[in-house]
Design an enzyme around this catalytic site. Structure first.
Site, mmCIF file in Angstrom:
data_model
loop_
_atom_site.group_PDB
_atom_site.id
_atom_site.type_symbol
_atom_site.label_atom_id
_atom_site.label_comp_id
_atom_site.label_asym_id
_atom_site.label_seq_id
_atom_site.Cartn_x
_atom_site.Cartn_y
_atom_site.Cartn_z
ATOM 1 N N TYR A 49 -49.664 -18.627 44.424
ATOM 2 C CA TYR A 49 -49.027 -19.507 45.417
ATOM 3 C C TYR A 49 -49.696 -19.341 46.780
ATOM 4 O O TYR A 49 -49.936 -20.317 47.486
ATOM 5 C CB TYR A 49 -47.529 -19.202 45.539
ATOM 6 C CG TYR A 49 -46.721 -19.700 44.367
ATOM 7 C CD1 TYR A 49 -46.174 -20.980 44.359
ATOM 8 C CD2 TYR A 49 -46.506 -18.895 43.255
ATOM 9 C CE1 TYR A 49 -45.440 -21.444 43.277
ATOM 10 C CE2 TYR A 49 -45.773 -19.345 42.167
ATOM 11 C CZ TYR A 49 -45.239 -20.621 42.179
ATOM 12 O OH TYR A 49 -44.527 -21.079 41.106
ATOM 13 N N LYS A 82 -48.447 -23.348 35.949
ATOM 14 C CA LYS A 82 -49.465 -22.492 36.553
ATOM 15 C C LYS A 82 -49.304 -21.073 36.033
ATOM 16 O O LYS A 82 -48.173 -20.743 35.636
ATOM 17 C CB LYS A 82 -49.398 -22.495 38.079
ATOM 18 C CG LYS A 82 -48.017 -22.397 38.706
ATOM 19 C CD LYS A 82 -47.088 -21.276 38.369
ATOM 20 C CE LYS A 82 -47.513 -19.869 38.645
ATOM 21 N NZ LYS A 82 -46.468 -18.860 38.224
HETATM 22 P P1 NAD Z 1 -40.048 -17.074 29.989
HETATM 23 O O1 NAD Z 1 -40.390 -15.738 29.412
HETATM 24 O O2 NAD Z 1 -38.703 -17.245 30.565
HETATM 25 O O3 NAD Z 1 -40.255 -18.222 28.881
HETATM 26 C C1 NAD Z 1 -41.375 -18.256 28.040
HETATM 27 C C2 NAD Z 1 -41.067 -19.070 26.804
HETATM 28 O O4 NAD Z 1 -42.174 -18.963 25.910
HETATM 29 C C3 NAD Z 1 -39.829 -18.587 26.025
HETATM 30 O O5 NAD Z 1 -39.109 -19.687 25.569
HETATM 31 C C4 NAD Z 1 -40.421 -17.839 24.849
HETATM 32 O O6 NAD Z 1 -39.604 -17.850 23.700
HETATM 33 C C5 NAD Z 1 -41.711 -18.639 24.597
HETATM 34 N N1 NAD Z 1 -42.727 -17.886 23.889
HETATM 35 C C6 NAD Z 1 -43.451 -18.356 22.863
HETATM 36 N N2 NAD Z 1 -44.292 -17.429 22.409
HETATM 37 C C7 NAD Z 1 -44.091 -16.326 23.138
HETATM 38 C C8 NAD Z 1 -44.656 -15.022 23.126
HETATM 39 N N3 NAD Z 1 -45.631 -14.684 22.274
HETATM 40 N N4 NAD Z 1 -44.211 -14.142 24.028
HETATM 41 C C9 NAD Z 1 -43.257 -14.470 24.933
HETATM 42 N N5 NAD Z 1 -42.673 -15.695 24.988
HETATM 43 C C10 NAD Z 1 -43.099 -16.607 24.091
HETATM 44 O O7 NAD Z 1 -41.185 -17.402 31.049
HETATM 45 P P2 NAD Z 1 -41.085 -18.390 32.297
HETATM 46 O O8 NAD Z 1 -40.706 -17.620 33.492
HETATM 47 O O9 NAD Z 1 -40.308 -19.596 31.947
HETATM 48 O O10 NAD Z 1 -42.645 -18.759 32.488
HETATM 49 C C11 NAD Z 1 -43.301 -19.679 31.651
HETATM 50 C C12 NAD Z 1 -44.511 -20.268 32.378
HETATM 51 O O11 NAD Z 1 -44.047 -20.968 33.518
HETATM 52 C C13 NAD Z 1 -45.513 -19.242 32.884
HETATM 53 O O12 NAD Z 1 -46.808 -19.730 32.751
HETATM 54 C C14 NAD Z 1 -45.178 -19.087 34.350
HETATM 55 O O13 NAD Z 1 -46.286 -18.735 35.146
HETATM 56 C C15 NAD Z 1 -44.678 -20.465 34.686
HETATM 57 N N6 NAD Z 1 -43.668 -20.459 35.766
HETATM 58 C C16 NAD Z 1 -43.789 -21.363 36.752
HETATM 59 C C17 NAD Z 1 -42.876 -21.376 37.788
HETATM 60 C C18 NAD Z 1 -42.955 -22.422 38.863
HETATM 61 O O14 NAD Z 1 -42.183 -22.353 39.813
HETATM 62 N N7 NAD Z 1 -43.823 -23.398 38.722
HETATM 63 C C19 NAD Z 1 -41.837 -20.439 37.812
HETATM 64 C C20 NAD Z 1 -41.722 -19.547 36.766
HETATM 65 C C21 NAD Z 1 -42.656 -19.566 35.740
#
Ligand code: NAD
Length: 368
Positions: free
Chosen positions: A218, A134
Site C-alpha cells: 500500500y 493484491k
Molecule cells: P483469508 O485467509 O481470509 O481467505 C483466503 C481464502 O482462500 C479462504 O477462503 C481459504 O479457504 C481459501 N484457500 C484456498 N486454498 C487455500 C490454501 N491452500 N491455504 C489457505 N487458504 C486457502 O485471506 P484474505 O485476508 O481474504 O486474503 C485473500 C487475498 O486478498 C490475499 O491475496 C490478500 O492479499 C488480499 N486482501 C486484500 C485486501 C484489500 O483490502 N484489498 C484485504 C485483505 C486481503
C-alpha cells in the site's frame, strides 16, 4: 510528475467535493439496460465474505452470481445469502467449468497470493474477465503470465488496488498535482499489523514474502500514485525481532527508501510485529499533507497545512464496504465500456518488480 515552481502562484483551494467528483467520474455509467456484471467469487475468506461480497449487495453494476470454494457447506450457506443457485457453486477442481456458465462475466480472486496466477490464467482461458486481489502474484514471471493469458483471451485484468479509486487518496493526488504543496521533496509512509501464528501470510509458499507483499505494498503503490513517477532506485532492509517461530519463512520488518526521477525521496516501513495505522506524509516546499489512516477500509482522514491557506482537515465519512462498491462497479464499467482498468495487470507488475528489487537489496528473494 515533477511539481515545478511555476505552480506556486496559483490559487489552489480545491475542495474535497472536487475529489468526490473525481471518484464519481470514475464510477460506471449504470447500464441503460440495468445489467450488472456477474462476479464469480473465488475463495470465501475474510476479504470476500466481509467486504467484497457485501459491497455487491448495494453496487449498481455488480452482483455475485457464482462461488468457488473448497468447503461445500460454507459455499451453500453463502449461496443462500446471495441468491446464488447451487449449480453455480464450483470447487477448485471443477473451476474450469465456469467456461460453460453464461451467468459469469468475471471472477474476483481472493485466494492466498501464490494462487492468484493459476486462478487468473484458468479464468482467462475460460473466457472470463479477472479482478484479482493484491499482490497480483508471488513472482514477476507469474505476473507476466497473467497479463499474457488475459491479453490472449481478450479479457480485462484489474488488480484490486481499492485506494486508487476512493476519494481521500484521489484528493491527496489532486493536491499534489495542482501544485498546492509546491515542489514535493519527501514522502514517509508505513503500514503494518501484528500477524498471528498459523496464518498463511507467514507461509512463504502461499504468501511469497512477508508484510511487504501484504501491506507494505500500500505504501509502495501510494508513493507511486502520489508522485505520478516510477522510482529510479530502491533500497531496503529486512529484519526479524520476534524469535517466536512466526518468522522462520518470511521477514518480520522491511524498511525501504526510493528515489524518484524528480528527486523525491520516499522512506517506508512495514511490519507484522506492530500495529501501524497505515499513513503517508508528503512534504512539499509549500506545505505538508498527512493522510492517516490512508489505507483502511473506512475512517480515512486527510489534513494539510499549506502556506497562506486555511488548514485543511477532511475526515472521510464513508463506511465500509463503500471502497469495494466503487472498485466492483469501476471494473464492471471497464468491461461494459471496453475500457482498460487504471490498475491493470501492468500496474500490478510494476509493484511486483519493485518488491523483487527491494528484496534483492535485502539479499532475499520473492516467491516460494
Ligand atoms: P483469508 O485467509 O481470509 O481467505 C483466503 C481464502 O482462500 C479462504 O477462503 C481459504 O479457504 C481459501 N484457500 C484456498 N486454498 C487455500 C490454501 N491452500 N491455504 C489457505 N487458504 C486457502 O485471506 P484474505 O485476508 O481474504 O486474503 C485473500 C487475498 O486478498 C490475499 O491475496 C490478500 O492479499 C488480499 N486482501 C486484500 C485486501 C484489500 O483490502 N484489498 C484485504 C485483505 C486481503
Amino acid at each position: 510528475m515533477k511539481i515545478t515552481r511555476r505552480y506556486f502562484g496559483r490559487s489552489l483551494a480545491l475542495s474535497s467535493t472536487a475529489a468526490y467528483s473525481l471518484a464519481k467520474a470514475q464510477e460506471p455509467a449504470v447500464q441503460a439496460s440495468g445489467r450488472k456484471l456477474g462476479y464469480c467469487i473465488v475463495g470465501l475468506g475474510r476479504i470476500s465474505l466481509q467486504h467484497f461480497m457485501p459491497a455487491c449487495k448495494t453496487a449498481k453494476a455488480s452482483q455475485v452470481v457464482a462461488l468457488v470454494s473448497g468447503h461445500r457447506d460454507k459455499a451453500e450457506k453463502t449461496a443462500q445469502e446471495y441468491g446464488v443457485p447451487s449449480k453455480n457453486i464450483y470447487s477448485y477442481q471443477n473451476y474450469n467449468d465456469i467456461a460453460d456458465n453464461k451467468d459469469i462475466d468475471a471472477v474476483y480472486i481472493a485466494l492466498p497470493n501464490s494462487m492468484h496466477a493459476e486462478y487468473t490464467i484458468r479464468a482467462a482461458n475460460a473466457g472470463k474477465h479477472v479482478l484479482c486481489e493484491k499482490p497480483m502474484a508471488t513472482s514477476v514471471k507469474d505476473s507476466e503470465a497473467m497479463i499474457a493469458a488475459c491479453k490472449a483471451a481478450g479479457k480485462k485484468l484489474m488488480i484490486a488496488y481499492r485506494c486508487q479509486y476512493e476519494p481521500t487518496n484521489l484528493r491527496a493526488i489532486q493536491l499534489i498535482r495542482d501544485g498546492s504543496l509546491g515542489t514535493i521533496q519527501a514522502i514517509e509512509s508505513a503500514n503494518g499489523f501484528v500477524e498471528k501464528a498459523g496464518e498463511w501470510r507467514l507461509n512463504r509458499k502461499l504468501a511469497g514474502g512477508g508484510p511487504l507483499m501484504d501491506v507494505g505494498i500500500y505504501s509502495l503503490n501510494a508513493c507511486r500514485y502520489l508522485t505520478g513517477e516510477e522510482p529510479s532506485h530502491v533500497e531496503g532492509f529486512c529484519s526479524v525481532i520476534d524469535r517466536d517461530g512466526r518468522f522462520s519463512e518470511v521477514e518480520e520488518n522491511v524498511g525501504w527508501t526510493m528515489r524518484f526521477p524528480s528527486g523525491v525521496v520516499a522512506s517506508c516501513n512495514t511490519t507484522y510485529g506492530a500495529n501501524m495505522n497505515g499513513y503517508y506524509r508528503v512534504h512539499g516546499s509549500q506545505g505538508i499533507l498527512h493522510v492517516e489512516p490512508a489505507f483502511a477500509y473506512q475512517g480515512l482522514h486527510l489534513k494539510a497545512q499549506i502556506k497562506g491557506q486555511p488548514e485543511i482537515d477532511e475526515p472521510n465519512q464513508e463506511k465500509d464496504p463503500a471502497q469495494f462498491v466503487r472498485e466492483a462497479d469501476y471494473f464492471a464499467s471497464c468491461v461494459f465500456e471496453n475500457k482498460e482498468p487504471k490498475s491493470n495487470g501492468e500496474e500490478g507488475l510494476r509493484d511486483m518488480k519493485l518488491m523483487a528489487d527491494i528484496y534483492k537489496s535485502c539479499n532475499r528473494s520473492m516467491g516460494a
